[in-house]
Design an enzyme around this catalytic site. Sequence first.
Site, mmCIF file in Angstrom:
data_model
loop_
_atom_site.group_PDB
_atom_site.id
_atom_site.type_symbol
_atom_site.label_atom_id
_atom_site.label_comp_id
_atom_site.label_asym_id
_atom_site.label_seq_id
_atom_site.Cartn_x
_atom_site.Cartn_y
_atom_site.Cartn_z
ATOM 1 N N GLY A 227 32.469 45.175 46.051
ATOM 2 C CA GLY A 227 33.084 43.249 46.467
ATOM 3 C C GLY A 227 33.583 44.586 48.112
ATOM 4 O O GLY A 227 33.470 44.946 48.201
ATOM 5 N N ASP A 247 38.702 53.859 42.312
ATOM 6 C CA ASP A 247 38.122 52.697 41.714
ATOM 7 C C ASP A 247 39.007 52.928 39.814
ATOM 8 O O ASP A 247 38.726 54.538 39.764
ATOM 9 C CB ASP A 247 37.224 52.365 41.010
ATOM 10 C CG ASP A 247 36.949 50.625 41.241
ATOM 11 O OD1 ASP A 247 37.438 50.046 39.886
ATOM 12 O OD2 ASP A 247 36.715 49.829 42.216
ATOM 13 N N ASP A 270 43.302 54.857 37.865
ATOM 14 C CA ASP A 270 43.821 53.246 37.933
ATOM 15 C C ASP A 270 44.948 52.878 38.524
ATOM 16 O O ASP A 270 46.615 53.942 37.820
ATOM 17 C CB ASP A 270 43.584 53.326 36.056
ATOM 18 C CG ASP A 270 44.900 51.655 35.492
ATOM 19 O OD1 ASP A 270 45.013 51.049 36.555
ATOM 20 O OD2 ASP A 270 44.464 51.314 34.228
ATOM 21 N N VAL A 271 45.164 52.048 39.138
ATOM 22 C CA VAL A 271 46.473 52.650 40.561
ATOM 23 C C VAL A 271 47.259 52.142 39.074
ATOM 24 O O VAL A 271 48.176 52.233 39.775
ATOM 25 C CB VAL A 271 46.254 51.328 41.586
ATOM 26 C CG1 VAL A 271 44.466 51.370 42.169
ATOM 27 C CG2 VAL A 271 45.844 49.644 40.709
ATOM 28 N N ALA A 298 43.029 46.664 45.620
ATOM 29 C CA ALA A 298 42.251 46.509 43.850
ATOM 30 C C ALA A 298 43.190 45.354 43.129
ATOM 31 O O ALA A 298 44.166 44.859 43.455
ATOM 32 C CB ALA A 298 42.856 47.816 43.372
ATOM 33 N N GLY A 299 42.724 44.200 42.975
ATOM 34 C CA GLY A 299 42.646 43.239 42.296
ATOM 35 C C GLY A 299 42.333 42.503 40.801
ATOM 36 O O GLY A 299 41.006 42.919 40.933
ATOM 37 N N LYS A 304 44.849 30.557 33.599
ATOM 38 C CA LYS A 304 45.042 30.010 32.474
ATOM 39 C C LYS A 304 46.694 29.087 33.293
ATOM 40 O O LYS A 304 47.360 29.715 34.049
ATOM 41 C CB LYS A 304 46.024 30.772 31.627
ATOM 42 C CG LYS A 304 44.862 31.532 30.682
ATOM 43 C CD LYS A 304 44.633 30.489 29.867
ATOM 44 C CE LYS A 304 43.639 31.223 28.622
ATOM 45 N NZ LYS A 304 42.161 30.220 28.317
ATOM 46 N N TYR A 362 48.576 35.348 39.295
ATOM 47 C CA TYR A 362 48.152 35.927 40.488
ATOM 48 C C TYR A 362 48.481 35.576 41.639
ATOM 49 O O TYR A 362 49.075 36.262 42.475
ATOM 50 C CB TYR A 362 47.132 34.584 40.833
ATOM 51 C CG TYR A 362 46.019 35.687 41.562
ATOM 52 C CD1 TYR A 362 45.072 36.631 41.356
ATOM 53 C CD2 TYR A 362 45.358 34.682 43.304
ATOM 54 C CE1 TYR A 362 44.165 37.338 42.906
ATOM 55 C CE2 TYR A 362 44.332 35.128 43.474
ATOM 56 C CZ TYR A 362 44.106 36.565 43.562
ATOM 57 O OH TYR A 362 43.260 36.812 44.912
HETATM 58 P P1 NAD Z 1 36.234 42.525 42.632
HETATM 59 O O1 NAD Z 1 36.804 41.866 41.144
HETATM 60 O O2 NAD Z 1 35.167 42.207 42.958
HETATM 61 O O3 NAD Z 1 36.854 44.007 42.880
HETATM 62 C C1 NAD Z 1 38.461 44.831 42.669
HETATM 63 C C2 NAD Z 1 37.900 45.709 42.330
HETATM 64 O O4 NAD Z 1 38.935 46.412 42.334
HETATM 65 C C3 NAD Z 1 37.029 46.239 41.351
HETATM 66 O O5 NAD Z 1 35.722 47.207 41.392
HETATM 67 C C4 NAD Z 1 37.827 46.818 40.223
HETATM 68 O O6 NAD Z 1 37.215 47.630 39.115
HETATM 69 C C5 NAD Z 1 39.239 46.951 40.529
HETATM 70 N N1 NAD Z 1 40.211 47.135 40.482
HETATM 71 C C6 NAD Z 1 40.615 46.657 38.801
HETATM 72 N N2 NAD Z 1 41.786 47.076 38.682
HETATM 73 C C7 NAD Z 1 41.653 47.693 38.655
HETATM 74 C C8 NAD Z 1 42.527 49.066 38.206
HETATM 75 N N3 NAD Z 1 44.077 48.905 37.773
HETATM 76 N N4 NAD Z 1 42.755 50.594 39.194
HETATM 77 C C9 NAD Z 1 41.823 50.399 40.464
HETATM 78 N N5 NAD Z 1 40.895 49.797 40.233
HETATM 79 C C10 NAD Z 1 40.755 48.495 40.195
HETATM 80 O O7 NAD Z 1 37.697 41.384 43.602
HETATM 81 P P2 NAD Z 1 37.111 41.174 45.619
HETATM 82 O O8 NAD Z 1 36.509 40.059 44.985
HETATM 83 O O9 NAD Z 1 36.481 42.542 46.153
HETATM 84 O O10 NAD Z 1 38.724 41.043 46.060
HETATM 85 C C11 NAD Z 1 39.355 42.427 46.540
HETATM 86 C C12 NAD Z 1 40.584 41.974 46.665
HETATM 87 O O11 NAD Z 1 40.808 40.795 47.654
HETATM 88 C C13 NAD Z 1 41.650 41.488 45.490
HETATM 89 O O12 NAD Z 1 43.264 42.217 45.917
HETATM 90 C C14 NAD Z 1 41.376 39.988 45.249
HETATM 91 O O13 NAD Z 1 43.366 39.498 45.110
HETATM 92 C C15 NAD Z 1 41.143 39.798 46.728
HETATM 93 N N6 NAD Z 1 40.742 38.280 47.328
HETATM 94 C C16 NAD Z 1 40.219 38.099 46.414
HETATM 95 C C17 NAD Z 1 39.202 36.524 47.324
HETATM 96 C C18 NAD Z 1 37.779 36.735 46.958
HETATM 97 O O14 NAD Z 1 37.520 34.810 46.823
HETATM 98 N N7 NAD Z 1 36.864 37.203 46.604
HETATM 99 C C19 NAD Z 1 40.191 35.818 47.878
HETATM 100 C C20 NAD Z 1 41.715 36.282 48.220
HETATM 101 C C21 NAD Z 1 41.888 37.940 47.412
#
Ligand code: NAD
Length: 456
Positions: A227, A247, A270-271, A298-299, A304, A362
């Site tokens: 991502g 990750d 794990d962060v 990481a997110g 819910k 969130y």
């Molecule tokens: P994604 O789910 O594709 O990737 C997130 C990555 O974070 C994954 O590889 C996951 O394994 C890793 N991760 C989760 N928990 C973790 C932990 N405890 N320790 C280490 N790594 C961990 O998500 P994304 O869409 O690429 O989003 C990335 C960031 O951007 C996030 O913070 C998300 O909230 C933010 N964001 C995304 C969007 C969107 O539209 N995709 C919009 C706003 C914000």
Amino acid sequence: MTDSYVKAVNSGFTKTLAKKLGLPRPAVLRRFRAGDPLTVGPVLVLGGTPGVADDADRVADALLGWDLDVRQNADDSTRWGAIVVVLTEIARPEDASPTVLALAANLRRLAPNGRVVTISRAPADGDDPALAAAREGVDGFLRSVAKELRYGATGNGVQLVTSRDEVPVDAVSSLAALRFFLSARSAFVDGQVLRVGSPVADVGVAGAYWDRPLEGKVAVVTGAARGIGAQVARTLARDGARVVVVDVPAAGEQLTTVANEIGGTALQLDVTADDAGARILEHARARHGGLDVLIHNAGILRDKLLANMTADRWDAVIAVNLAAQVRISEHLLGASGFSAEPRIVSLASTSGIAGNRGQSNYAFSKAGVIGHTRAFAARLADLGGTANAVAPGFIETEMTASIPFVTREVARRVASLQQGGRPVDVAEAIAFLASPAATGVNGQVLRVCGQNLVGR
Ligand code: NAD
């Protein structure tokens, strides 16, 4: 993850059909490619008084230094790649009129994927009311103009802060912000006004920083197995950084692939672990000799309605998206873990700004990111560094692919650019904020949302 609708309405039979049916036709956005020109055509600089050396002239000179075709007088035939509107010297609301109307007269000749960028001064405490009114007015003006642009063109504003020293229009970070907004790197940033303050570090001549601005820097990106995080890692590496990708162990294989692709190193972690900050620092020092840039990416989502919220859903989101960021940054600052002029960029979200049904956990976490970013900014400035946040809107990733189809489709089309963004769009904004020339941008939240209607 792609938005196949954008492709369909821009090619072949489906393009004709979409036209006939009057369906929204989002443009194919121009994104950065090495070697491409900065803008899609000549740049018109508006503002100032003819015959008087002023801010508009200073901006035009800086743009000439970037080998652009720069004009300060409009003609009836040129198709503009960008129009820069310099409003730094207005003192009363009525002063904006000539410049604004000059923009109006040229707007129809803005090329597809063109740019409108306003440069103005932020209102400051103690401003004369007429001055404050004029300065604040530019903000609403720019956001409305951006909503009127079509064919992938965007409108953004650089707002120079006046509270401490007056930041010159041609200061390194003013020009860095202008350049970012003019370029294809800001393809999905639209309707945003970015505050630029005094530089927190002396970064010298900005010209040296445009191509590989992160040369010699070490960057850590969390959540980088896929991502947005994976794309941030690639973009920082493209800009010269050596990158540590972090990750969870379960994503180890994908993480190694990303690390190998960009010549970086992988750290399975794990962060939320208590010792996450210590392990990041240990790895960065042992493998790369230090740490300059930290990207908290990481997110997770655990959506819910609040009435149905469970403790595990609430706690998991707060732990990963927010508490881990605070703890890791605290550790690195406490342990003097950063090299000189550190940068922290954290992932917020438009949900944290506007709120979103079903996302109270969130949104708490993402608004919290904005909170700690502002609090860390002052501490980072003392070290010659910055802390900023990027708030993506709807970005096409595996995270958003899990959203139900209709909600997803609405989220895409309610933006001025009528589409979702790509991970690279967020990555480019992060790379800009991490670059040395962005030194005056501190404690800010930059939205990368295609001017999504959600939020302020
Ligand atoms: P994604 O789910 O594709 O990737 C997130 C990555 O974070 C994954 O590889 C996951 O394994 C890793 N991760 C989760 N928990 C973790 C932990 N405890 N320790 C280490 N790594 C961990 O998500 P994304 O869409 O690429 O989003 C990335 C960031 O951007 C996030 O913070 C998300 O909230 C933010 N964001 C995304 C969007 C969107 O539209 N995709 C919009 C706003 C914000």
